[in-house]
Design an enzyme around this catalytic site. Structure first.
Site, PDB file in Angstrom:
ATOM      1  N   ARG A 119       3.124  -5.579  16.409  1.00 56.99           N
ATOM      2  CA  ARG A 119       1.741  -5.088  16.332  1.00 56.99           C
ATOM      3  C   ARG A 119       0.785  -6.181  16.792  1.00 56.99           C
ATOM      4  O   ARG A 119      -0.277  -5.913  17.358  1.00 56.99           O
ATOM      5  CB  ARG A 119       1.417  -4.649  14.891  1.00 56.99           C
ATOM      6  CG  ARG A 119       2.313  -3.518  14.403  1.00 56.99           C
ATOM      7  CD  ARG A 119       2.110  -3.250  12.925  1.00 56.99           C
ATOM      8  NE  ARG A 119       2.437  -4.400  12.095  1.00 56.99           N
ATOM      9  CZ  ARG A 119       2.255  -4.454  10.778  1.00 56.99           C
ATOM     10  NH1 ARG A 119       1.755  -3.415  10.132  1.00 56.99           N
ATOM     11  NH2 ARG A 119       2.581  -5.535  10.086  1.00 56.99           N
ATOM     12  N   SER A 161       0.835  -1.216   0.000  1.00 60.16           N
ATOM     13  CA  SER A 161       0.000   0.000   0.000  1.00 60.16           C
ATOM     14  C   SER A 161       0.862   1.254   0.000  1.00 60.16           C
ATOM     15  O   SER A 161       0.596   2.214  -0.739  1.00 60.16           O
ATOM     16  CB  SER A 161      -0.955   0.001   1.191  1.00 60.16           C
ATOM     17  OG  SER A 161      -0.292  -0.278   2.396  1.00 60.16           O
ATOM     18  N   HIS A 207      -2.303  -8.793   1.685  1.00 61.27           N
ATOM     19  CA  HIS A 207      -1.915  -7.573   2.420  1.00 61.27           C
ATOM     20  C   HIS A 207      -3.023  -7.263   3.436  1.00 61.27           C
ATOM     21  O   HIS A 207      -3.373  -8.112   4.253  1.00 61.27           O
ATOM     22  CB  HIS A 207      -1.676  -6.468   1.379  1.00 61.27           C
ATOM     23  CG  HIS A 207      -1.031  -5.222   1.897  1.00 61.27           C
ATOM     24  ND1 HIS A 207      -0.338  -5.145   3.074  1.00 61.27           N
ATOM     25  CD2 HIS A 207      -0.969  -3.964   1.357  1.00 61.27           C
ATOM     26  CE1 HIS A 207       0.122  -3.909   3.249  1.00 61.27           C
ATOM     27  NE2 HIS A 207      -0.252  -3.162   2.216  1.00 61.27           N
ATOM     28  N   ASP A 243      -2.359  -8.878  11.219  1.00 58.80           N
ATOM     29  CA  ASP A 243      -3.724  -9.242  10.830  1.00 58.80           C
ATOM     30  C   ASP A 243      -4.251 -10.484  11.542  1.00 58.80           C
ATOM     31  O   ASP A 243      -5.447 -10.746  11.531  1.00 58.80           O
ATOM     32  CB  ASP A 243      -3.791  -9.455   9.313  1.00 58.80           C
ATOM     33  CG  ASP A 243      -3.436  -8.185   8.557  1.00 58.80           C
ATOM     34  OD1 ASP A 243      -3.925  -7.119   8.948  1.00 58.80           O
ATOM     35  OD2 ASP A 243      -2.669  -8.261   7.581  1.00 58.80           O
ATOM     36  N   HIS A 257       5.389 -13.143   6.665  1.00 52.41           N
ATOM     37  CA  HIS A 257       5.618 -11.732   6.314  1.00 52.41           C
ATOM     38  C   HIS A 257       6.787 -11.646   5.341  1.00 52.41           C
ATOM     39  O   HIS A 257       7.712 -12.466   5.399  1.00 52.41           O
ATOM     40  CB  HIS A 257       5.928 -10.890   7.561  1.00 52.41           C
ATOM     41  CG  HIS A 257       5.723  -9.435   7.335  1.00 52.41           C
ATOM     42  ND1 HIS A 257       6.711  -8.611   6.864  1.00 52.41           N
ATOM     43  CD2 HIS A 257       4.619  -8.653   7.474  1.00 52.41           C
ATOM     44  CE1 HIS A 257       6.236  -7.381   6.734  1.00 52.41           C
ATOM     45  NE2 HIS A 257       4.965  -7.379   7.092  1.00 52.41           N
TER      46      HIS A 257
HETATM   47  N1  CMX Z   1       0.732 -19.970   5.031  1.00 53.55           N
HETATM   48  C1  CMX Z   1       1.125 -20.869   4.090  1.00 53.55           C
HETATM   49  N2  CMX Z   1       2.159 -20.671   3.266  1.00 53.55           N
HETATM   50  C2  CMX Z   1       2.842 -19.530   3.408  1.00 53.55           C
HETATM   51  C3  CMX Z   1       2.516 -18.565   4.370  1.00 53.55           C
HETATM   52  C4  CMX Z   1       1.392 -18.814   5.195  1.00 53.55           C
HETATM   53  N3  CMX Z   1       0.977 -17.945   6.087  1.00 53.55           N
HETATM   54  N4  CMX Z   1       3.379 -17.537   4.265  1.00 53.55           N
HETATM   55  C5  CMX Z   1       4.218 -17.846   3.254  1.00 53.55           C
HETATM   56  N5  CMX Z   1       3.881 -19.047   2.720  1.00 53.55           N
HETATM   57  C6  CMX Z   1       4.446 -19.686   1.558  1.00 53.55           C
HETATM   58  C7  CMX Z   1       4.321 -18.762   0.355  1.00 53.55           C
HETATM   59  O1  CMX Z   1       3.021 -18.817  -0.217  1.00 53.55           O
HETATM   60  C8  CMX Z   1       5.404 -19.279  -0.547  1.00 53.55           C
HETATM   61  O2  CMX Z   1       4.923 -20.448  -1.165  1.00 53.55           O
HETATM   62  P1  CMX Z   1       5.263 -20.794  -2.703  1.00 53.55           P
HETATM   63  O3  CMX Z   1       6.744 -20.955  -2.728  1.00 53.55           O
HETATM   64  O4  CMX Z   1       4.496 -22.022  -2.980  1.00 53.55           O
HETATM   65  O5  CMX Z   1       4.820 -19.609  -3.519  1.00 53.55           O
HETATM   66  C9  CMX Z   1       6.497 -19.676   0.453  1.00 53.55           C
HETATM   67  O6  CMX Z   1       5.837 -19.859   1.708  1.00 53.55           O
HETATM   68  C10 CMX Z   1       7.567 -18.626   0.619  1.00 53.55           C
HETATM   69  O7  CMX Z   1       6.943 -17.399   0.941  1.00 53.55           O
HETATM   70  P2  CMX Z   1       7.697 -16.330   1.866  1.00 53.55           P
HETATM   71  O8  CMX Z   1       8.928 -15.895   1.149  1.00 53.55           O
HETATM   72  O9  CMX Z   1       7.837 -16.832   3.244  1.00 53.55           O
HETATM   73  O10 CMX Z   1       6.626 -15.154   1.922  1.00 53.55           O
HETATM   74  P3  CMX Z   1       6.404 -13.958   0.909  1.00 53.55           P
HETATM   75  O11 CMX Z   1       7.343 -12.860   1.242  1.00 53.55           O
HETATM   76  O12 CMX Z   1       6.376 -14.440  -0.496  1.00 53.55           O
HETATM   77  O13 CMX Z   1       4.902 -13.506   1.248  1.00 53.55           O
HETATM   78  C11 CMX Z   1       3.088 -13.002   2.668  1.00 53.55           C
HETATM   79  C12 CMX Z   1       4.581 -12.820   2.431  1.00 53.55           C
HETATM   80  C13 CMX Z   1       2.660 -12.085   3.808  1.00 53.55           C
HETATM   81  C14 CMX Z   1       2.312 -12.597   1.402  1.00 53.55           C
HETATM   82  C15 CMX Z   1       2.816 -14.490   3.036  1.00 53.55           C
HETATM   83  O14 CMX Z   1       3.495 -14.812   4.238  1.00 53.55           O
HETATM   84  C16 CMX Z   1       1.337 -14.814   3.158  1.00 53.55           C
HETATM   85  O15 CMX Z   1       0.707 -15.112   2.150  1.00 53.55           O
HETATM   86  N6  CMX Z   1       0.772 -14.765   4.414  1.00 53.55           N
HETATM   87  C17 CMX Z   1      -0.644 -14.964   4.610  1.00 53.55           C
HETATM   88  C18 CMX Z   1      -1.406 -13.700   4.230  1.00 53.55           C
HETATM   89  C19 CMX Z   1      -1.185 -12.605   5.251  1.00 53.55           C
HETATM   90  O16 CMX Z   1      -1.265 -12.806   6.445  1.00 53.55           O
HETATM   91  N7  CMX Z   1      -0.921 -11.385   4.750  1.00 53.55           N
HETATM   92  C20 CMX Z   1      -0.815 -10.193   5.613  1.00 53.55           C
HETATM   93  C21 CMX Z   1       0.607  -9.675   5.752  1.00 53.55           C
HETATM   94  C22 CMX Z   1       0.635  -8.414   6.595  1.00 53.55           C
HETATM   95  C23 CMX Z   1       0.013  -7.284   5.865  1.00 53.55           C
HETATM   96  O17 CMX Z   1       0.546  -6.884   4.810  1.00 53.55           O
HETATM   97  O18 CMX Z   1      -1.058  -6.786   6.286  1.00 53.55           O
END
Ligand code: CMX
Length: 437
Positions: A327, A241, A271, A373, A318
């Protein structure tokens, strides 16, 4: 000029000198290298942007102008009888780099209160949308509808010197921050309640007044709102964002356009929308089990089932953090104090005990710990805000603080159009040799 604006200007003069000197002495130094994996992998960790209000450490979490969340819960001014920080104080800190006095906070409050009214056509524009339109869409539309009155665009059209850009950007930002709770609360009223607007109570602070305009009067909820709007305000510049708003603002689009684009980014489930996803996910589990608090075994099974279905565990992981998000911790402390026996809080706590180990065992997520979140929804639910589609709007009201402060500083420091370089897969294959050999 208000005392705050004068203070800001004095800081701008100093910072301009500092940055000019820094660029003269170190402009050709490298901040880091960019790898092929980073280009394909969402640009993680590439240092290529300046964001003054806050910085994120992977292990320690966010620091707002150098202060941690526990520091600020302690040191920022509070409402009379309250224990949580006032977000107006955080705004002052992010903008000026100085901790505000009670008086400084009152001034911010007064200014935002004076700017709170929204034109009728903005209400009419929102009313043109079906009430079941996602609240984030309504919120973005409301922000864009206000653009007509942008000071920056008006003054730019008349002709304005670059060194003065920060001034109308400040005015637009203050106007937006005054009006956002009014818009956001109306969206809540029309989407989920009787549609009747509750007008501001001038005796209340910004967060408490937002709660009041939503129709929630419990003093404890007002405390939660103060905490919520403080901790969600900024998370350095690279998050989606903030980055979206920064990019759009760099075209000299005004604060309304750039904030609306930031809100569009916040609306994604990876996000800001993750806060509603957490609630939906927990409720799916409760429905499956017929309600109540599940056992740890049942929770473990559900977490694995989610992962095995190729889905993410919302609220965990994250892109930068590698420890529990402070947080999350702040909200957990609030829950332990005010609602220790709440069913949803019990579930959120149990998830904290089991999810990190499961994510570690699965071995994919780089960060198995909860983010902001994972916790926010259960607190809202406890106080009767059960309409989880609305949660991201509150996040957005708060996030506007950091994004807008940064936009003022971007103007003050004369940041240019943002325009990184993209490459094609063919270019990479032709220009990068395997293993650097
Ligand atoms: N559950 C399951 N798998 C997860 C995961 C979770 N909570 N977090 C990461 N992974 C997976 C990713 O999907 C990725 O899988 P692939 O290789 O199959 O694509 C792998 O682990 C590596 O990801 P990463 O490098 O650890 O995480 P990213 O930096 O790519 O993504 C984020 C970060 C937040 C998008 C991810 O952790 C996620 O999807 N979390 C759940 C959604 C969430 O809570 N988002 C809110 C974040 C805070 C905010 O911005 O408000």
């Amino acid at each position: 000029m208000s005392a705050l604006k004068e203070k800001l200007y004095s800081k701008i003069v100093l910072k301009r000198k500092e940055v000019k000197q820094l660029l003269k002495e170190s402009g050709d130094q490298k901040l880091g290298e960019v790898t092929v994996a980073q280009a394909y992998g969402g640009m993680r960790g590439i240092k290529c942007m300046v964001w003054e209000p806050s910085a994120l450490d992977p292990n320690e979490g966010i620091r707002f102008r150098g202060y941690t969340i526990p520091d600020l819960r302690d040191r920022l001014p509070k409402a009379k009888g309250g224990e949580e920080p006032l977000p107006e104080g955080l705004f002052y800190l992010l903008l000026t780099g100085e901790l505000p006095t009670d008086e400084d906070v009152k001034e911010v409050d007064k200014e935002w209160m004076a700017r709170r009214e929204i034109p009728n056509y903005v209400i009419d524009t929102i009313n043109g949308l079906p009430t079941d339109t996602h609240p984030m869409t309504q919120f973005s539309v409301g922000i864009l509808a206000l653009q007509k009155n942008s000071e920056f665009s008006t003054r730019y059209r008349k002709g304005m010197k670059k060194k003065d850009y920060w001034d109308p950007q400040y005015e637009d930002s203050m106007n937006l921050l005054g009006k956002l709770p009014t818009i956001a609360a109306y969206i809540y009223r029309r989407s989920f309640k009787d549609g009747i607007r509750i007008h501001a109570d001038e005796s209340l602070d910004w967060a408490a007044n937002y709660a009041h305009m939503m129709g929630v009067e419990a003093p404890e909820y007002k405390e939660l709102m103060r905490l919520y709007l403080t901790i969600h305000a900024d998370h350095e510049g690279g998050n989606a964002s903030a980055h979206a708003a920064h990019l759009v603002g760099s075209t000299l689009s005004d604060a309304y356009y750039s904030l609306a684009s930031g809100m569009a980014a916040l609306s994604g489930p990876l996000h800001g929308l993750a806060n509603q996803e957490v609630l939906i996910w927990i409720q799916r589990l409760q429905e499956k089990l017929g309600g109540g608090v599940p056992t740890k075994e049942q929770l473990k099974e559900f977490v694995w089932e989610t992962l095995n279905n190729g889905r993410v565990i919302p609220g965990y992981g994250h892109a930068v953090l590698r420890k529990t998000d402070p947080r999350y911790t702040a909200q957990r402390e609030f829950a332990l104090k005010h609602l220790p026996n709440d069913d949803l809080f019990q579930i959120v706590s149990m998830l904290y005990e089991i999810v990190p180990d499961i994510l570690k065992e699965q071995g994919k997520a780089k960060n198995p710990w909860p983010n902001v979140d994972a916790h926010s929804g259960c607190l809202q639910w406890h106080y009767g805000i059960t309409e989880y589609d609305y949660y991201t709007v509150m996040f957005g009201v708060s996030r506007a603080i950091g994004v807008l402060v940064s936009s003022i500083w971007s103007r003050a420091l004369g940041f240019p159009l943002e325009r990184p370089k993209s490459v094609t897969t063919n270019w990479i294959k032709e220009n990068i040799s395997a293993n650097g050999s």
